[in-house]
Design a protein around this motif. Structure first.
Motif, mmCIF file in Angstrom:
data_model
loop_
_atom_site.group_PDB
_atom_site.id
_atom_site.type_symbol
_atom_site.label_atom_id
_atom_site.label_comp_id
_atom_site.label_asym_id
_atom_site.label_seq_id
_atom_site.Cartn_x
_atom_site.Cartn_y
_atom_site.Cartn_z
ATOM 1 N N ILE A 317 26.925 48.718 33.847
ATOM 2 C CA ILE A 317 27.558 49.849 33.163
ATOM 3 C C ILE A 317 29.031 49.542 32.895
ATOM 4 O O ILE A 317 29.550 49.810 31.800
ATOM 5 C CB ILE A 317 27.413 51.135 34.011
ATOM 6 C CG1 ILE A 317 25.952 51.568 34.066
ATOM 7 C CG2 ILE A 317 28.290 52.255 33.456
ATOM 8 C CD1 ILE A 317 25.686 52.689 35.060
ATOM 9 N N TYR A 318 29.699 48.982 33.877
ATOM 10 C CA TYR A 318 31.129 48.657 33.744
ATOM 11 C C TYR A 318 31.350 47.706 32.575
ATOM 12 O O TYR A 318 32.189 47.950 31.692
ATOM 13 C CB TYR A 318 31.622 48.037 35.053
ATOM 14 C CG TYR A 318 33.126 47.875 35.146
ATOM 15 C CD1 TYR A 318 33.922 48.910 35.618
ATOM 16 C CD2 TYR A 318 33.752 46.683 34.784
ATOM 17 C CE1 TYR A 318 35.303 48.770 35.718
ATOM 18 C CE2 TYR A 318 35.125 46.540 34.884
ATOM 19 C CZ TYR A 318 35.893 47.581 35.355
ATOM 20 O OH TYR A 318 37.254 47.441 35.450
ATOM 21 N N ALA A 319 30.586 46.613 32.542
ATOM 22 C CA ALA A 319 30.756 45.614 31.482
ATOM 23 C C ALA A 319 30.350 46.176 30.122
ATOM 24 O O ALA A 319 31.002 45.910 29.099
ATOM 25 C CB ALA A 319 29.943 44.362 31.808
ATOM 26 N N TYR A 320 29.272 46.956 30.091
ATOM 27 C CA TYR A 320 28.800 47.526 28.833
ATOM 28 C C TYR A 320 29.843 48.462 28.225
ATOM 29 O O TYR A 320 30.129 48.413 27.023
ATOM 30 C CB TYR A 320 27.493 48.276 29.078
ATOM 31 C CG TYR A 320 26.970 49.022 27.873
ATOM 32 C CD1 TYR A 320 26.511 48.329 26.754
ATOM 33 C CD2 TYR A 320 26.929 50.421 27.850
ATOM 34 C CE1 TYR A 320 26.027 49.024 25.635
ATOM 35 C CE2 TYR A 320 26.456 51.108 26.752
ATOM 36 C CZ TYR A 320 26.000 50.403 25.643
ATOM 37 O OH TYR A 320 25.533 51.080 24.541
ATOM 38 N N ARG A 321 30.448 49.293 29.053
ATOM 39 C CA ARG A 321 31.455 50.227 28.539
ATOM 40 C C ARG A 321 32.733 49.501 28.122
ATOM 41 O O ARG A 321 33.397 49.926 27.175
ATOM 42 C CB ARG A 321 31.747 51.299 29.580
ATOM 43 C CG ARG A 321 30.586 52.273 29.738
ATOM 44 C CD ARG A 321 31.039 53.592 30.314
ATOM 45 N NE ARG A 321 30.008 54.611 30.144
ATOM 46 C CZ ARG A 321 30.261 55.913 30.032
ATOM 47 N NH1 ARG A 321 31.516 56.334 30.041
ATOM 48 N NH2 ARG A 321 29.288 56.783 29.896
ATOM 49 N N LEU A 322 33.068 48.417 28.804
ATOM 50 C CA LEU A 322 34.192 47.601 28.348
ATOM 51 C C LEU A 322 33.917 47.047 26.959
ATOM 52 O O LEU A 322 34.772 47.096 26.071
ATOM 53 C CB LEU A 322 34.445 46.446 29.324
ATOM 54 C CG LEU A 322 35.081 46.763 30.668
ATOM 55 C CD1 LEU A 322 35.180 45.486 31.506
ATOM 56 C CD2 LEU A 322 36.464 47.373 30.489
ATOM 57 N N PHE A 341 42.147 39.517 29.264
ATOM 58 C CA PHE A 341 41.842 40.185 30.527
ATOM 59 C C PHE A 341 43.043 40.066 31.464
ATOM 60 O O PHE A 341 43.600 38.976 31.638
ATOM 61 C CB PHE A 341 40.628 39.551 31.202
ATOM 62 C CG PHE A 341 39.336 39.738 30.468
ATOM 63 C CD1 PHE A 341 38.551 40.865 30.688
ATOM 64 C CD2 PHE A 341 38.892 38.792 29.545
ATOM 65 C CE1 PHE A 341 37.352 41.044 30.009
ATOM 66 C CE2 PHE A 341 37.694 38.950 28.864
ATOM 67 C CZ PHE A 341 36.919 40.085 29.097
ATOM 68 N N THR A 342 43.420 41.188 32.075
ATOM 69 C CA THR A 342 44.524 41.183 33.022
ATOM 70 C C THR A 342 44.276 42.272 34.063
ATOM 71 O O THR A 342 43.271 42.986 34.028
ATOM 72 C CB THR A 342 45.869 41.373 32.307
ATOM 73 O OG1 THR A 342 46.936 41.056 33.200
ATOM 74 C CG2 THR A 342 46.037 42.796 31.792
ATOM 75 N N GLY A 343 45.179 42.426 35.037
ATOM 76 C CA GLY A 343 44.977 43.362 36.125
ATOM 77 C C GLY A 343 44.120 42.738 37.216
ATOM 78 O O GLY A 343 43.582 41.633 37.058
ATOM 79 N N ASN A 348 40.636 38.361 38.203
ATOM 80 C CA ASN A 348 39.916 37.725 39.306
ATOM 81 C C ASN A 348 38.400 37.824 39.263
ATOM 82 O O ASN A 348 37.726 37.085 39.991
ATOM 83 C CB ASN A 348 40.405 38.328 40.637
ATOM 84 C CG ASN A 348 41.845 37.966 40.929
ATOM 85 O OD1 ASN A 348 42.174 36.818 41.155
ATOM 86 N ND2 ASN A 348 42.726 38.971 40.884
ATOM 87 N N SER A 349 37.833 38.689 38.450
ATOM 88 C CA SER A 349 36.385 38.814 38.407
ATOM 89 C C SER A 349 35.806 38.011 37.245
ATOM 90 O O SER A 349 35.713 38.499 36.111
ATOM 91 C CB SER A 349 35.951 40.275 38.294
ATOM 92 O OG SER A 349 34.541 40.346 38.206
ATOM 93 N N SER A 350 35.418 36.787 37.525
ATOM 94 C CA SER A 350 34.783 35.973 36.493
ATOM 95 C C SER A 350 33.456 36.593 36.074
ATOM 96 O O SER A 350 33.021 36.440 34.923
ATOM 97 C CB SER A 350 34.567 34.543 37.002
ATOM 98 O OG SER A 350 33.784 34.525 38.185
ATOM 99 N N LEU A 351 32.808 37.317 36.993
ATOM 100 C CA LEU A 351 31.523 37.947 36.677
ATOM 101 C C LEU A 351 31.685 39.049 35.638
ATOM 102 O O LEU A 351 30.932 39.108 34.650
ATOM 103 C CB LEU A 351 30.906 38.518 37.955
ATOM 104 C CG LEU A 351 29.602 39.297 37.783
ATOM 105 C CD1 LEU A 351 28.507 38.384 37.245
ATOM 106 C CD2 LEU A 351 29.172 39.947 39.089
ATOM 107 N N ILE A 352 32.656 39.942 35.824
ATOM 108 C CA ILE A 352 32.884 41.017 34.859
ATOM 109 C C ILE A 352 33.260 40.442 33.501
ATOM 110 O O ILE A 352 32.780 40.900 32.457
ATOM 111 C CB ILE A 352 33.983 41.974 35.368
ATOM 112 C CG1 ILE A 352 33.474 42.792 36.566
ATOM 113 C CG2 ILE A 352 34.473 42.895 34.252
ATOM 114 C CD1 ILE A 352 32.317 43.714 36.253
ATOM 115 N N ARG A 353 34.101 39.421 33.498
ATOM 116 C CA ARG A 353 34.488 38.806 32.212
ATOM 117 C C ARG A 353 33.280 38.218 31.509
ATOM 118 O O ARG A 353 33.099 38.393 30.299
ATOM 119 C CB ARG A 353 35.559 37.746 32.453
ATOM 120 C CG ARG A 353 36.857 38.295 33.036
ATOM 121 C CD ARG A 353 37.972 37.275 33.038
ATOM 122 N NE ARG A 353 37.660 36.049 33.733
ATOM 123 C CZ ARG A 353 38.250 35.614 34.846
ATOM 124 N NH1 ARG A 353 39.183 36.379 35.430
ATOM 125 N NH2 ARG A 353 37.933 34.462 35.389
#
Length: 418
Positions: A317-322, A341-343, A348-353
């Protein structure tokens, strides 16, 4: 403990000494601070007071690689600021090198389009904006007042999270509500993380070797609070946060954008007041609410890797909404030179990116997996393969941006007085 009234410091820098800025960032339950050389970014002292308002409040000082932790009694912002002043008094050479105090102020409303030297009028206007940021602006004012008592001879500078977004066009910042709510009450999109966006925009221009005035960027500042901003030719033209930092993508404990009808529905079904529902939207939603585990992305990623299905869904959900927000912000840009990507999560989250870029292949963004894994712990770099657009990781440095603004305004004021 020495009070700020007793700890007034005469801070005239010694001739030829390095000039530093004390940067204060007072949050609703925390105080971040750093003494910074605005020209080099060097930080001889930094730290944070956390859990203010609770029995386990403490302040941590970091100096020359060493840490010193001190419990805070009483558990207040004022106590934390007094502890900081007392600590600084133990290092007179560092105190003498201070040339300005820079304050992060969350909400400047429509009063402030750039950083300002604080005077009685601007201080009152910051207070007037407290109804727009009731968790943050009062804390910011506490920091200002304590610093004025402790350092009466130093220029005090306010740097606003909202200022960078004040050039957004009216069709981007107005809500489809009765117009008098904007005219009379100031209800509009303001946007936040503006100081971070300014810093990252300048860094992106440097790394891409192009003037900021030629670039079209989307900056994803992802931390416990998260927002995306469309930057066109060096200016914010739209952003996902709104009147408050509650709107937009999924946050750590905040819900982000939802159907506003949910508020009345939940109030009726749960027999709760709107204030109680508001507290749920701010403090019990987002990553925490979805996962049922934590607002810390690292904890959720670890659980997901161990097969926790709700954690896995939360990350999706997090990645989809991004990705959806990136698509929306393409409208005012027309083309994309870089998604940045920053913050804390963005850096630091290679997975979310990776998961976000999986949704954005239609923009020509293709992940470079090896580069993506390497860009953590403060390392900047391009994480996409060559194509029409690029994805980058660029660590932010809001404190350095505040220090630079403070030095520039202090120098200008000194020049006017000469």
């Amino acid at each position: 403990m020495t009070s700020t009234n007793d700890a007034s410091i005469n801070s005239t820098p010694a001739s030829g000494a390095t000039s530093y800025v004390l940067v204060l960032n007072c949050g609703s339950s925390s105080l971040k601070f750093a003494v910074i050389d605005a020209s080099t970014g060097e930080q001889p002292l930094s730290g944070m007071a956390e859990r203010l308002g609770s029995d386990d409040a403490e302040i941590v000082f970091k100096q020359n690689g060493a840490k010193q932790t001190q419990a805070l009694t009483p558990h207040t912002h004022k106590s934390a600021l007094q502890a900081l002043v007392t600590y600084l008094l133990g290092y007179p050479a560092l105190v003498q090198s201070l040339t300005a105090i820079g304050h992060r102020v969350v909400h400047g409303g429509e009063h402030f389009r750039e950083a300002i030297l604080i005077d009685s009028l601007s201080q009152q206007r910051i207070a007037d904006c407290s109804n727009l940021a009731p968790l943050h602006n009062p804390a910011n004012l506490l920091g200002i007042e304590a610093a004025q008592e402790a350092f009466p001879q130093l220029p005090q500078v306010a740097v606003f999270d909202t200022a960078f977004h004040q050039q957004m066009p009216d069709y981007a910042y107005l809500y489809p509500l009765p117009y008098e709510y904007y005219r009379d009450l100031g209800v509009r999109r303001y946007g936040f993380h503006g100081t971070s966006c300014r810093y990252v925009t300048a860094e992106a221009a440097r790394l891409l070797n192009k003037p900021a005035a030629e670039l079209k960027l989307i900056i994803a500042h992802l931390g416990n609070g998260a927002s995306l901003t469309a930057v066109k030719h060096g200016h914010s033209v739209d952003t996902t946060m709104g009147l408050t930092p509650l709107e937009g993508v999924v946050h750590g404990t905040r819900c982000g954008s939802i159907d506003p009808g949910i508020i009345a529905y939940l109030a009726h079904r749960l027999n709760k007041s709107t204030d109680e529902i508001d507290a749920i939207l701010w403090k019990k939603s987002g990553l925490l609410g979805l996962s049922g585990l934590s607002n810390d992305c690292r904890t959720i990623e670890e659980a997901a890797a161990n097969g926790h299905e709700q954690a896995q869904l939360t990350l999706e959900i997090y990645a989809y909404r991004l990705a959806k927000a990136v698509g929306e912000l393409m409208i005012p840009l027309g083309r994309l030179d870089a998604l940045v990507f920053t913050g804390g999560i963005g850096e630091n989250s290679s997975l979310i990116r990776a998961r976000t870029l999986d949704w954005l292949g239609f923009l020509g963004l293709q992940l470079d997996s090896e580069a993506n894994e390497q860009c953590i712990r403060g390392k900047a770099g391009k994480i996409s393969q060559n194509g029409h657009a690029a994805a980058w990781v660029i660590p932010t440095n809001e404190e350095l941006m505040i220090a630079r603004d403070s030095v520039a305004l202090a120098a200008a004021a000194q020049g006017e007085q000469a």
